[in-house]
Design an enzyme around this catalytic site. Sequence first.
Site, mmCIF file in Angstrom:
data_model
loop_
_atom_site.group_PDB
_atom_site.id
_atom_site.type_symbol
_atom_site.label_atom_id
_atom_site.label_comp_id
_atom_site.label_asym_id
_atom_site.label_seq_id
_atom_site.Cartn_x
_atom_site.Cartn_y
_atom_site.Cartn_z
ATOM 1 N N PHE A 27 1.177 -1.021 -0.106
ATOM 2 C CA PHE A 27 0.004 -0.009 0.141
ATOM 3 C C PHE A 27 0.811 0.851 0.037
ATOM 4 C CE2 PHE A 27 -3.281 3.028 1.253
ATOM 5 C CZ PHE A 27 -4.324 2.672 0.936
ATOM 6 N N ASP A 80 -1.670 7.206 6.473
ATOM 7 C CA ASP A 80 -1.324 6.037 7.060
ATOM 8 C C ASP A 80 0.140 5.196 7.513
ATOM 9 O OD1 ASP A 80 -2.293 3.359 7.932
ATOM 10 O OD2 ASP A 80 -2.399 1.929 6.079
ATOM 11 N N ASN A 129 -3.726 12.787 -4.547
ATOM 12 C CA ASN A 129 -2.549 10.831 -4.146
ATOM 13 C C ASN A 129 -2.164 10.431 -5.081
ATOM 14 O OD1 ASN A 129 -1.920 11.908 -0.915
ATOM 15 N ND2 ASN A 129 -4.235 11.695 -1.013
ATOM 16 N N PHE A 329 -11.348 8.328 -2.034
ATOM 17 C CA PHE A 329 -10.129 6.772 -0.618
ATOM 18 C C PHE A 329 -10.484 5.982 -1.908
ATOM 19 C CE2 PHE A 329 -12.702 9.381 1.903
ATOM 20 C CZ PHE A 329 -12.264 8.845 3.553
#
EC number: 5.4.99.27
Length: 349
Positions: A27, A80, A129, A329
Amino acid sequence: MIEFDNLTYLHGKPQGTGLLKANPEDFVVVEDLGFEPDGEGEHILVRILKNGCNTRFVADALAKFLKIHAHEVSFAGQKDKHAVTEQWLCARVPGKEMPDLSAFQLEGCQVLEYARHKRKLRLGALKGNAFTLVLREVSNRDDVEQRLIDICVKGVPNYFGAQRFGIGGSNLQGALRWAQTNTPVRDRNKRSFWLSAARSALFNQIVAERLKKADVNQVVDGDALQLAGRGSWFVATTEELAELQHRVNDKELMITAALPGSGEWGTQREALAFEQAAVAAETELQALLVREKVEAARRAMLLYPQQLSWNWWDDVTVEIRFWLPAGSFATSVVRELINTTGDYAHIAE
């Protein structure tokens, strides 16, 4: 209230399963501010690469290194902890002398570059992003492949991810308790998280109901339409429906859904009646948002991942790359691909 896992799918419920974030390297997030440092000013923009540490922890460590107060270090968004992420921090350090940030050391963190900047970097002040995700143990390659092809054309629901609602839905539960008891909440962070969760849940519910329609992207009288990539909107009228539908089909315009709150929602007539009916049962959350003076707003109903590409490493492992605008998201994309065994709620926005 519809549980996140039960929200309507745009492409139908995925047939296969898979594993998201088997390790942090699966990720990868690269922040895109949309601008370059000025090269002068009282602030310093610092681009960092981190793995295994959250944004606030790194910001506090940077403040300590620079011998400034923690509130003098800002960032555009939380990234994150359990991922490989690249983002910018901003430290207010007046004076002509530039600190040597190459000496900043923190386990799991590396300074990539830094430069002077005129303005403070504020929360939300980013363009988007870029994501590189690896899905492992995919059980149905053909289904995932077809879904990726379909997403290129039709996009995905622009749902707020499960992480917006906290682990186990704790933020939404907090909002419901607050709405029911009317007890003052002094903690500013809790207030922010709970109000955000309440409004996001109502938005998700409106979108989920709209996605049940046979033609999801059909413009109706009173819809609030948004120019792609813009924040403002205008209301569709019956006389313009054919022309507006053509522009929606070309992705020039986006149909929006309400972020309920105080004031007018933005839709009128048929579209407004539909939105109000979709959340009619959630009177307590709506009353909370009005009471706390959270202004109503709009958000695009669908999300089109940009620069979407993918590469199958083998029949059960696929690497997927795409770019999303700020506030969207990645987990809402993954949700349309597989029934994941990863934990959405632990993935920061």
